[in-house]
Scaffold this active site. Structure first.
Site, PDB file in Angstrom:
ATOM      1  N   LYS A 200      12.253   3.977 -20.144  1.00 53.19           N
ATOM      2  CA  LYS A 200      11.959   2.648 -20.688  1.00 53.19           C
ATOM      3  C   LYS A 200      10.661   2.693 -21.485  1.00 53.19           C
ATOM      4  O   LYS A 200      10.594   2.200 -22.594  1.00 53.19           O
ATOM      5  CB  LYS A 200      11.841   1.650 -19.521  1.00 53.19           C
ATOM      6  CG  LYS A 200      11.536   0.242 -19.934  1.00 53.19           C
ATOM      7  CD  LYS A 200      11.475  -0.693 -18.735  1.00 53.19           C
ATOM      8  CE  LYS A 200      10.963  -2.064 -19.164  1.00 53.19           C
ATOM      9  NZ  LYS A 200      10.829  -2.992 -18.032  1.00 53.19           N
ATOM     10  N   GLU A 206       7.184  13.273 -16.443  1.00 48.93           N
ATOM     11  CA  GLU A 206       8.272  14.122 -15.964  1.00 48.93           C
ATOM     12  C   GLU A 206       9.400  14.169 -16.997  1.00 48.93           C
ATOM     13  O   GLU A 206       9.940  15.235 -17.316  1.00 48.93           O
ATOM     14  CB  GLU A 206       8.827  13.587 -14.635  1.00 48.93           C
ATOM     15  CG  GLU A 206       7.862  13.601 -13.458  1.00 48.93           C
ATOM     16  CD  GLU A 206       7.101  12.293 -13.306  1.00 48.93           C
ATOM     17  OE1 GLU A 206       6.888  11.605 -14.330  1.00 48.93           O
ATOM     18  OE2 GLU A 206       6.718  11.961 -12.170  1.00 48.93           O
ATOM     19  N   GLY A 261      12.869  -1.435 -14.688  1.00 51.30           N
ATOM     20  CA  GLY A 261      13.493  -0.114 -14.609  1.00 51.30           C
ATOM     21  C   GLY A 261      14.459  -0.012 -13.447  1.00 51.30           C
ATOM     22  O   GLY A 261      15.584   0.448 -13.596  1.00 51.30           O
ATOM     23  N   ARG A 262      14.055  -0.516 -12.272  1.00 51.31           N
ATOM     24  CA  ARG A 262      14.905  -0.378 -11.090  1.00 51.31           C
ATOM     25  C   ARG A 262      16.067  -1.352 -11.099  1.00 51.31           C
ATOM     26  O   ARG A 262      16.872  -1.385 -10.172  1.00 51.31           O
ATOM     27  CB  ARG A 262      14.062  -0.522  -9.826  1.00 51.31           C
ATOM     28  CG  ARG A 262      13.203  -1.783  -9.781  1.00 51.31           C
ATOM     29  CD  ARG A 262      12.146  -1.663  -8.697  1.00 51.31           C
ATOM     30  NE  ARG A 262      11.229  -2.793  -8.717  1.00 51.31           N
ATOM     31  CZ  ARG A 262      10.108  -2.827  -9.441  1.00 51.31           C
ATOM     32  NH1 ARG A 262       9.793  -1.771 -10.196  1.00 51.31           N
ATOM     33  NH2 ARG A 262       9.307  -3.888  -9.445  1.00 51.31           N
ATOM     34  N   GLU A 347       9.731  -0.631  -4.259  1.00 50.27           N
ATOM     35  CA  GLU A 347       8.902  -0.781  -5.471  1.00 50.27           C
ATOM     36  C   GLU A 347       8.841  -2.256  -5.888  1.00 50.27           C
ATOM     37  O   GLU A 347       7.913  -2.682  -6.561  1.00 50.27           O
ATOM     38  CB  GLU A 347       9.423   0.079  -6.617  1.00 50.27           C
ATOM     39  CG  GLU A 347       8.441   0.187  -7.774  1.00 50.27           C
ATOM     40  CD  GLU A 347       8.806   1.263  -8.802  1.00 50.27           C
ATOM     41  OE1 GLU A 347       9.661   0.975  -9.675  1.00 50.27           O
ATOM     42  OE2 GLU A 347       8.253   2.364  -8.718  1.00 50.27           O
ATOM     43  N   HIS A 378      23.481  13.003  13.701  1.00 48.86           N
ATOM     44  CA  HIS A 378      23.123  14.331  14.200  1.00 48.86           C
ATOM     45  C   HIS A 378      21.725  14.703  13.737  1.00 48.86           C
ATOM     46  O   HIS A 378      21.385  15.886  13.644  1.00 48.86           O
ATOM     47  CB  HIS A 378      24.164  15.347  13.713  1.00 48.86           C
ATOM     48  CG  HIS A 378      25.551  14.978  14.101  1.00 48.86           C
ATOM     49  ND1 HIS A 378      26.138  15.378  15.285  1.00 48.86           N
ATOM     50  CD2 HIS A 378      26.462  14.165  13.492  1.00 48.86           C
ATOM     51  CE1 HIS A 378      27.353  14.851  15.380  1.00 48.86           C
ATOM     52  NE2 HIS A 378      27.574  14.126  14.301  1.00 48.86           N
ATOM     53  N   LYS A 502      -0.760   8.233 -11.351  1.00 48.27           N
ATOM     54  CA  LYS A 502      -0.512   8.830 -12.668  1.00 48.27           C
ATOM     55  C   LYS A 502      -1.823   9.180 -13.369  1.00 48.27           C
ATOM     56  O   LYS A 502      -1.977  10.254 -13.966  1.00 48.27           O
ATOM     57  CB  LYS A 502       0.298   7.867 -13.535  1.00 48.27           C
ATOM     58  CG  LYS A 502       1.709   7.621 -13.035  1.00 48.27           C
ATOM     59  CD  LYS A 502       2.435   6.620 -13.940  1.00 48.27           C
ATOM     60  CE  LYS A 502       3.827   6.334 -13.414  1.00 48.27           C
ATOM     61  NZ  LYS A 502       4.552   5.341 -14.249  1.00 48.27           N
TER      62      LYS A 502
END
Ligand code: F6P
Length: 537
Positions: A200, A206, A261-262, A347, A378, A502
């Site tokens: 965005k 990254e 974004g999410r 977030e 488990h 960041k």
């Protein structure tokens, strides 16, 4: 905390002190009709919350809270494009992306439909072979490069809608660790691989690092610089940065700053899904989200599935005192669903200031965790059953899954319902003693067999994981998150807390590279930097 929530706080505290004295079994014994009252249905989903720790009076109190907090009016404000993202002074119109209330935001809706048309054209060109790779071969694979909201949503949906016959194979790269991209590209053919660079902001380190390395991979395989445009498209609001990166504007698919974004899987961030699964699947996915929007707009609080999810979490987190919330999808298709929900919920609501800038002293978003059942049974269910931990949970159980092995699928359902029942009934002292006796063991063993039970949880069921039900399920959690943020009176659409890491990351990267500036850092960080530099000398 919302003013109304503050006013009802003492009533809720009193109610919770009552509720904590009542076992779930007692609640069912007292009201056999409970299972039919503690239900919500919407957009193909069913929510059974009869195993939550509240009685009829407590339920009515939560409904009163939802009504008094005007959750319906607040949702309408969101859907109608009002400035609900207060600190960034923006709307949050992820609902518009699936065609909800387009008439209320005509100009923006026109942008949405234009973007969908551009997406559909690319999908058609690639699936038909009209658009091919630099050697003239049709594309076979699509790699989505993005992180957070530019990865978790599409990755999860692609996983959930896995098919034996994909249009293109989809792959997802997110981590700046070169291992992520290298592993993904290892088996792919540069000549037939398309990249979608999703960011965005188009400033996420990254993603830019992976995009540069992907471009080098193409060039090293013989693609000319002029071929790159054929293999790399971008999804971003930042056309200027994409241009500087070398992606020209006609290869950019728009998203907007009024979509978080999410909350963006419905936008061109979902382009990989249309390429992977087909345009029809993507439009059905949008229809599912729209159906949940309509339910949430129309249903009164008492019948409103997302509002009920939010009110239950409010009740469990602040009054019953649960520490974490598990989402346990009993479907391997949904094995990435909890990862996606972690960003969506934590977030959004992992905040400590109200929209007016007042400190919130109580815990806000609960830690959300979990994994596809039966895997967790488990792993960490031992702690759930005997770890003295207060948790709440949503168990998600699709009732069918196409033409899979019926016996195995029945065993999956048996485990889901068994764990739900075990969370409810536990094993009391008398039963533990009887078990020890039946095994001829010392009564000391009874202490090791006891389980408190009475863990509050809900069961969400629907017929099968399809584009439509998945869209509805995601939208339900989006709206739950919004309503919970409203009750906390915080802004669920910003994420100021991620910036510090960041900024420091960029500083430390320079020190790692040069070795200069250690003295400005704490001794532990400096020591670790020295160790890293020595190991990579
Ligand atoms: O740092 C957090 C975050 O901004 C998320 O909110 C977002 O989904 C992710 O990073 C990726 O951001 P972008 O899509 O701008 O690359």
């Amino acid at each position: 905390m919302h003013t109304i929530a503050q006013q009802l706080d003492s009533a809720l505290e009193k109610a919770a002190s009552e509720a904590k004295k009542e076992s779930l079994q007692t609640l069912f014994d007292a009201n056999p009709e409970r299972v039919n009252t503690f239900q919500c249905h919407g957009a193909g989903l069913s929510l059974d919350y009869s195993k939550q720790r509240l009685n009829d009076a407590h339920r009515k109190l939560l409904i009163e809270l939802g009504t008094a907090a005007a959750l319906g009016t607040r949702f309408e404000a969101l859907v109608h494009g009002e400035t609900v993202n207060i600190t960034e002074q923006r709307p949050a119109l992820h609902t518009l992306l699936r065609g909800t209330a387009g008439d209320k935001s005509p100009e923006r809706y026109s942008e949405v439909t234009s973007a969908l048309a551009l997406m559909q054209q690319l999908v058609t060109d690639i699936h038909s072979g009209d658009r091919r790779g630099f050697t003239g071969q049709p594309f076979t694979d699509v790699v989505n490069i993005g992180i957070g909201g530019s990865d978790l949503g599409p990755r999860m949906v692609s996983r959930a809608l896995w098919t034996k016959t994909p249009k293109l194979q989809a792959h997802f790269v997110a981590n700046v660790d070169p291992q992520d991209l290298d592993e993904t590209l290892h088996d792919l053919d540069p000549a037939t691989t398309l990249f979608i660079v999703c960011s965005k902001s188009f400033t996420t380190e990254e993603t830019l690092s992976n995009a540069l390395r992907a471009r080098d991979w193409l060039l090293n395989a013989g693609a000319a610089q002029s071929d790159v445009a054929q293999h790399v498209v971008a999804v971003t609001t930042n056309l200027e940065a994409a241009g500087e990166f070398g992606i020209d504007t006609e290869q950019c698919y728009p998203m907007w700053d009024w979509v978080g974004g999410r909350y963006s899987v419905w936008s061109a961030i979902g382009l990989v899904l249309a390429l992977n699964l087909g345009w029809d699947a993507f439009t059905e996915f949008l229809e599912g989200g729209h159906a949940m929007d309509s339910h949430t707009l129309d249903a009164p609080v008492a019948e409103n599935l997302p509002m009920t999810l939010a009110l239950l979490e409010w009740w469990n987190t602040l009054y019953i005192g649960t520490e974490t919330h598990l989402v346990l999808p009993y479907a391997q298709r949904l094995s990435a669903f909890t990862d996606f929900l972690q960003q969506l919920t934590m977030e959004s609501n992992g905040k400590s200031a109200t929209v007016e800038g007042q400190p919130i002293k109580k815990p806000t978003a609960p830690v959300l965790w979990g994994s596809a059942g039966t895997i967790g049974q488990h792993s960490y269910y031992q702690l759930l059953h005997q770890g003295n931990r207060e948790f709440s949970a949503d168990l998600i159980l699709p009732l069918t899954n196409g033409d899979v092995d019926t016996d195995a699928h029945r065993k999956l359902a048996a485990n889901a319902l068994a764990q739900s029942r075990a969370f409810m009934i536990g094993r009391n002292e008398q039963e533990a003693r009887a078990l020890a006796e039946s095994r001829g063991q010392d009564q000391l063993m009874a202490a090791h067999y006891g389980m408190s039970g009475n863990h509050p949880h809900s069961l969400i069921t629907f017929n099968a994981v399809t584009p439509k039900t998945l869209g509805a399920l995601i939208a339900a959690y989006e709206h739950k998150t919004f309503f919970l943020g409203a009750l906390f009176n915080l802004n669920p659409f910003d994420q100021w807390g991620v910036e510090l890491g960041k900024v420091i990351g960029r500083q430390i990267d320079k020190v790692l590279a040069s070795g200069d500036g250690l003295e400005a850092l704490d001794p532990s960080t400096a020591k670790a930097i020295e160790a890293w530099r020595a190991a990579n000398a």
